[in-house]
Design an enzyme around this catalytic site. Structure first.
Site, PDB file in Angstrom:
ATOM      1  N   TYR A 292       5.680 -35.975  13.813  1.00  0.00           N
ATOM      2  CA  TYR A 292       5.236 -36.755  12.657  1.00  0.00           C
ATOM      3  C   TYR A 292       3.951 -37.538  12.915  1.00  0.00           C
ATOM      4  O   TYR A 292       3.393 -38.127  11.994  1.00  0.00           O
ATOM      5  CB  TYR A 292       6.330 -37.752  12.247  1.00  0.00           C
TER       6      TYR A 292
ATOM      7  N   ASP B  19      20.472 -35.314   7.753  1.00  0.00           N
ATOM      8  CA  ASP B  19      20.877 -34.597   6.526  1.00  0.00           C
ATOM      9  C   ASP B  19      22.248 -33.956   6.749  1.00  0.00           C
ATOM     10  O   ASP B  19      23.111 -33.968   5.877  1.00  0.00           O
ATOM     11  CB  ASP B  19      19.858 -33.515   6.133  1.00  0.00           C
TER      12      ASP B  19
HETATM   13  C1  IPM Z   1      13.328 -38.564   5.340  1.00  0.00           C
HETATM   14  C2  IPM Z   1      12.455 -37.592   4.604  1.00  0.00           C
HETATM   15  C3  IPM Z   1      11.026 -37.740   5.103  1.00  0.00           C
HETATM   16  C4  IPM Z   1      11.009 -37.421   6.588  1.00  0.00           C
HETATM   17  C5  IPM Z   1      10.011 -36.881   4.338  1.00  0.00           C
HETATM   18  C6  IPM Z   1      10.011 -37.224   2.866  1.00  0.00           C
HETATM   19  C7  IPM Z   1       8.617 -36.983   4.907  1.00  0.00           C
HETATM   20  O1  IPM Z   1      12.931 -36.303   4.730  1.00  0.00           O
HETATM   21  O2  IPM Z   1      13.121 -39.783   5.217  1.00  0.00           O
HETATM   22  O3  IPM Z   1      14.243 -38.117   6.039  1.00  0.00           O
HETATM   23  O4  IPM Z   1      10.895 -36.253   6.984  1.00  0.00           O
HETATM   24  O5  IPM Z   1      11.116 -38.347   7.364  1.00  0.00           O
HETATM   25 MN    MN Z   2      14.778 -36.164   5.871  1.00  0.00          MN
END
Ligand code: IPM
Ligand code: MN
Length: 357
Positions: A139, A251
Site C-alpha cells: 500500500y 474480509d
Molecule cells: C479496506 C478497503 C481498502 C483497503 C480499500 C478501499 C483501499 O478494502 O479498508 O479494507 O484495501 O484497505
Molecule cells: Mn478491505
C-alpha cells in the site's frame, strides 16, 4: 464519562455512505444523552460528487484541520464513475498515511450463532481481533508501469516493511492481548517462507515478545491462517499482520462474524486523531434505497467511542447490537433483513434509550 467535548469530522462519502452515517450519528447522539458526554461534528463533502464538481479529492489543508480533532467518522468511498481506486487512495489512503494511522483494528466477533456460515460454531468460538499494520506493505505506493499496453509491459509494486512499522504494530498487538486478558495469545500472520523480506516481521515479533512473557507467541502463514479461521476460529485471540494480508483476512473474518454488514474498523494512532469506518464499500447500486444495513457503521461509532474514552457508551452500544441480533429483531445483516436503513438505526436508538438507567 469524560468532561471533554469530542471533536469529530464526519465524511459520509459515496454510495450508501450518507445513509449509514446518518444512522451512526443518530446512535452517537442517543449515546451522548444517555452517557452524558458532549461532541461536536463538522461534515466534509469529500467523495465522488465533490470530485466531479471541483476536481479535488481531498484538499491538503484539510489534513491540518483533522490533526486538531479527536476522531474522523467515515462512511464509504468509491464510485464507478471514477477511475478504479483513485478516490480510495486519495481519501482513505490519504487519511491513513498522512495522519500516520499505523494500526487498523478489526474485531471479529460473532453475536448470534445463526449469523455465521460456519457449522457448529457459536459466539464462544468466534471472538478475536486483527491488528493490521496500516501504513506500509504494497500500500505504500512504491511502484509503477513501464511500456504500458505493450507485450513488454513491466509492472512493479514494492512491499515495504520497516523495523519501526513492524515494531509499533507488534507492540500494540501485545499490549492489546494483555489488555483483553483472554487467551493471551498473539498470532503473527505472515508469509515469511515465500516472501523472505517478511522475516523482518518474524524477528521483530520475537524481539518485542521478550517484553511480554505473559503472552503466548504464536505464528501462522497467511494461507494456513485462512484455513484455521474457518476450521478452528476459537484458536485465535489477537492476530498481528502486515497491511495486505490484514486487508484480505479481515474480509474472511467479516464473513464468519456474519458478513460485511457488521464488520467495523478503527484506523488508529494512539493518542492522536484516529479514523473509524465500516469495512464494507460504498455499494453504489444501493445508494438512496434505504436498504443498506447500518450496523457496521454503528459498530464503528462504538469503536470510536471506546477510543475516545467513552467505555461505558461503547459497551452499551455493543450490548444493544448483540441483543437485537441474537433476538432476531434484526434478523440478518444484509439488505434481506426486511428492515430499512433508518428502521435499523431507530431500533438501536430505541433500545439504547430503553436501557437508560
Ligand atoms: C479496506 C478497503 C481498502 C483497503 C480499500 C478501499 C483501499 O478494502 O479498508 O479494507 O484495501 O484497505
Ligand atoms: Mn478491505
Amino acid at each position: 464519562m469524560s468532561s471533554r467535548t469530542h471533536k469529530i469530522a464526519v465524511l459520509p462519502g459515496d454510495g450508501i455512505g450518507e445513509e449509514v452515517v446518518r444512522e451512526g450519528l443518530k446512535v452517537l447522539d442517543a449515546a451522548s444523552s444517555k452517557y452524558g458526554f458532549s461532541y461536536e461534528t463538522k461534515t466534509y463533502p469529500f467523495g465522488a460528487d465533490h470530485y466531479l464538481e471541483t476536481g479535488v479529492t481531498m484538499p491538503e489543508e484539510v489534513f491540518d484541520e483533522f490533526r486538531e480533532l479527536d476522531a474522523i467518522f467515515l462512511g464509504a468511498i468509491g464510485d464507478p464513475r471514477i477511475e478504479v481506486g483513485m478516490l480510495e487512495r486519495a481519501i482513505i489512503g490519504g487519511i491513513r498515511f498522512k495522519l500516520d494511522l499505523f494500526i487498523n483494528l478489526r474485531p471479529i466477533k460473532l453475536y448470534a450463532e445463526h449469523l455465521t456460515p460456519l457449522k457448529d460454531k457459536t459466539p464462544d468460538d468466534v471472538d478475536f481481533i486483527v491488528v493490521r499494520e496500516n501504513t506500509e506493505d504494497a500500500y505504500a505506493g512504491i511502484g509503477g508501469h513501464l511500456k504500458v499496453d505493450t507485450a513488454d509491459e513491466v509492472a512493479l509494486q514494492t512491499m515495504i516493511y520497516t523495523r519501526k512499522g513492524c515494531e509499533r504494530a507488534c507492540r500494540y498487538a501485545f499490549e492489546l492481548a494483555r489488555e483483553r486478558g483472554g487467551k493471551k495469545r498473539l498470532t503473527l500472520v505472515d508469509k515469511a517462507n515465500a516472501v523472505r523480506a517478511q522475516s523482518i516481521w518474524t524477528r521483530t515479533f520475537a524481539e518485542v515478545g521478550k517484553e511480554y512473557p505473559d503472552i503466548e507467541q504464536d505464528h501462522a502463514y497467511v494461507d494456513a491462517a485462512c484455513m484455521w479461521m474457518l476450521k478452528k476460529p476459537e484458536w485465535f485471540d489477537v492476530i498481528v499482520t502486515p497491511n495486505l494480508f490484514g486487508d484480505i483476512i479481515t474480509d474472511l473474518g467479516a464473513m464468519i462474524q456474519g458478513g460485511m454488514g457488521i464488520a467495523a474498523s478503527g484506523n488508529i494512532h494512539p493518542g492522536k486523531v484516529s479514523m473509524f469506518e465500516p469495512i464494507h464499500g460504498s455499494a453504489p447500486k444501493y445508494r438512496g434505497l434505504n436498504k443498506a444495513n447500518p450496523i457496521a457503521t454503528i459498530a464503528a461509532v462504538q469503536m470510536m467511542l471506546d477510543y475516545l474514552g467513552e467505555k461505558e457508551a461503547a459497551v452499551g452500544i455493543e450490548g444493544v447490537i448483540s441483543n437485537l441480533l441474537s433476538s432476531k429483531r434484526i434478523p440478518t445483516l444484509d439488505a434481506s433483513s426486511g428492515l430499512g436503513t433508518d428502521e435499523v438505526g431507530n431500533l438501536v436508538v430505541d433500545e439504547l434509550r430503553k436501557n437508560a438507567g
